[in-house]
Design an enzyme around this catalytic site. Structure first.
Site, mmCIF file in Angstrom:
data_model
loop_
_atom_site.group_PDB
_atom_site.id
_atom_site.type_symbol
_atom_site.label_atom_id
_atom_site.label_comp_id
_atom_site.label_asym_id
_atom_site.label_seq_id
_atom_site.Cartn_x
_atom_site.Cartn_y
_atom_site.Cartn_z
ATOM 1 N N THR A 164 0.812 -1.221 0.000
ATOM 2 C CA THR A 164 0.000 0.000 0.000
ATOM 3 C C THR A 164 0.843 1.269 0.000
ATOM 4 O O THR A 164 0.307 2.365 -0.124
ATOM 5 C CB THR A 164 -0.929 0.020 1.224
ATOM 6 O OG1 THR A 164 -0.136 -0.054 2.417
ATOM 7 C CG2 THR A 164 -1.891 -1.167 1.196
ATOM 8 N N HIS A 165 2.143 1.137 0.187
ATOM 9 C CA HIS A 165 3.077 2.270 0.099
ATOM 10 C C HIS A 165 2.708 3.404 1.063
ATOM 11 O O HIS A 165 2.828 4.588 0.708
ATOM 12 C CB HIS A 165 3.133 2.812 -1.333
ATOM 13 C CG HIS A 165 3.178 1.737 -2.377
ATOM 14 N ND1 HIS A 165 4.201 0.819 -2.457
ATOM 15 C CD2 HIS A 165 2.307 1.410 -3.364
ATOM 16 C CE1 HIS A 165 3.969 -0.010 -3.460
ATOM 17 N NE2 HIS A 165 2.822 0.310 -4.019
ATOM 18 N N CYS A 166 2.265 3.009 2.255
ATOM 19 C CA CYS A 166 1.880 4.003 3.282
ATOM 20 C C CYS A 166 0.777 4.932 2.772
ATOM 21 O O CYS A 166 0.742 6.118 3.121
ATOM 22 C CB CYS A 166 3.088 4.822 3.730
ATOM 23 S SG CYS A 166 4.445 3.834 4.360
ATOM 24 N N ALA A 167 -0.092 4.405 1.914
ATOM 25 C CA ALA A 167 -1.143 5.239 1.315
ATOM 26 C C ALA A 167 -2.450 4.450 1.200
ATOM 27 O O ALA A 167 -3.074 4.404 0.143
ATOM 28 C CB ALA A 167 -0.698 5.742 -0.052
#
Length: 214
Positions: A170-173
């Protein structure tokens, strides 16, 4: 409305020229390792008036002017926020990394990465099973994608076995992923030191992943 604005520049500082005066932001922060320097150190820029109003976030040597049982007077900027022994090896390392980027030329870096992104866009969009997420005309050299009916972790694992480094998840998103109705993406990040040949290798690797699952 008099609301202070802080910009997290960690993802953008290394990709082009940053002018805090032009941005007119109240605070700007970034980390050293995003500039190819050491971990554990970064930069906080802030307007003098706002920094003067903020209390120190930790206590230690050199961050005070005078201490009594009745009152403590804090040191002037920037020492008020630099308690104790500083991470001077980190500062030297980050400074060297910044000097290196400046010697290359931030505008040169921006142009190089733009060319890599444009080439990668053309190469990957030729793969019909691949969907790219995020097509802003002003984005940095990152491509997030998914392959039809193939889980992102499977894609990333096979590419890794082929010697191709991508990130999955999720790439911190997570709010953005929820907006698109997906669990996450595969992300290929390009930098000035990458080559067009490496992008071709990425495209070929993706085609091998598709072939394995077809």
């Amino acid at each position: 409305m008099n609301i202070p604005v802080l910009i997290d520049g960690a993802q953008g500082i290394q990709h082009g020229i940053t002018d805090v005066r032009e941005l007119d932001c109240d605070f700007y922060v970034f980390s050293g390792h995003k500039l190819y320097g050491p971990t554990g150190i970064g930069v906080l820029y802030g307007k003098t008036g706002l920094l003067a109003e903020l209390p120190p976030y930790q206590g230690g040597g050199d961050m005070v002017q005078n201490v009594t049982f009745e009152k403590t007077t804090y040191n002037e900027l920037p020492f008020k926020f630099e308690a104790g022994t500083m991470n001077f090896p980190g500062a030297i390392g980050m400074g060297t990394a910044i000097d290196y980027l400046i010697s290359l030329g931030m505008e040169n870096i921006r142009r190089r990465e733009h060319d890599l992104l444009r080439y990668a866009d053309e190469r990957l969009q030729s793969i019909k099973e691949l969907k790219i997420y995020g097509n802003s005309g002003n984005k940095i050299s990152i491509i997030s994608f998914l392959l039809k009916d193939i889980h992102m972790y499977d894609t990333g694992m096979i590419l890794d076995k082929l010697g191709i480094a991508v990130r999955t998840g999720t790439h911190c998103a997570q709010p953005v992923m929820n907006r698109f109705g997906i669990e996450g993406t595969v992300r290929a990040s390009m930098c000035f030191y990458n080559t067009f040949e490496e992008i071709d290798k990425l495209g070929t690797g993706i085609e091998k992943v598709i072939a394995m699952f077809s």
